[in-house]
Design an enzyme around this catalytic site. Sequence first.
Site, PDB file in Angstrom:
ATOM      1  N   HIS A 166       0.819  -1.211   0.000  1.00 56.04           N
ATOM      2  CA  HIS A 166       0.000   0.000   0.000  1.00 56.04           C
ATOM      3  C   HIS A 166       0.851   1.257   0.000  1.00 56.04           C
ATOM      4  O   HIS A 166       2.072   1.229   0.204  1.00 56.04           O
ATOM      5  CB  HIS A 166      -0.943   0.006   1.204  1.00 56.04           C
ATOM      6  N   CYS A 182       2.606  -4.801   6.987  1.00 57.00           N
ATOM      7  CA  CYS A 182       2.316  -4.474   5.598  1.00 57.00           C
ATOM      8  C   CYS A 182       3.541  -3.848   4.935  1.00 57.00           C
ATOM      9  O   CYS A 182       4.421  -3.317   5.609  1.00 57.00           O
ATOM     10  CB  CYS A 182       1.127  -3.520   5.518  1.00 57.00           C
TER      11      CYS A 182
END
Length: 206
Positions: A166, A182
Amino acid sequence: MRPRKVLAALSISASVLLAGCTMDGTLRTFSGSYGSKMDAGYHLPSIPIYKVDKKYHRQVVRYETGEKPGTIIVDTGAKFLYFVMPDGQAMRYGIGVGREGFEWKGTSRIAMKREWPVWTPPAEMIKRQPELAKWRGGMPPGLGNALGARALYLYNKGGDTGYRLHGTPEWNSIGKAMSSGCIRLINQDIIDLYDRAETGAKVIVI
């Protein structure tokens, strides 16, 4: 062709080759691609990319792998993400990775792609950080959203891994281990990766 002209031509060719490929295998660097831009109604601010180590700037590099083009390989140790391209090349991006205790490795696939996604913190994260409880129903898209401008959702045979590739406005986190697992990229880079990566693409985290 006269000898002098031949030598001149060879000299020019050598200069072109040297300009196109550095000793570290870099073929092209996109340091000028971090300016401000409008994207889906949001104004992305420019990034002071000169403050980021040049090795983490988006660049095409030599990269030999047995994986097919379109595969994404995440090297958490080096803090690089490679998008495999044909002819032994890859687009390389600088990344931020999971801090100590949140590292992970494995193979997954991109199940979904979302532009300006809603971010919903998992229950375990809310437990660790109670202040995030206000986003239990989802943090609206925007410049302050934890997933940034784009998100690629990683699934394996067991379903949703909970991990994402992301964007982030925190450009100074690139090259560091400070996320909850992440893989984060500068917003301008995740937009570029989003446009290249296909749903179903293989993602290998090493």
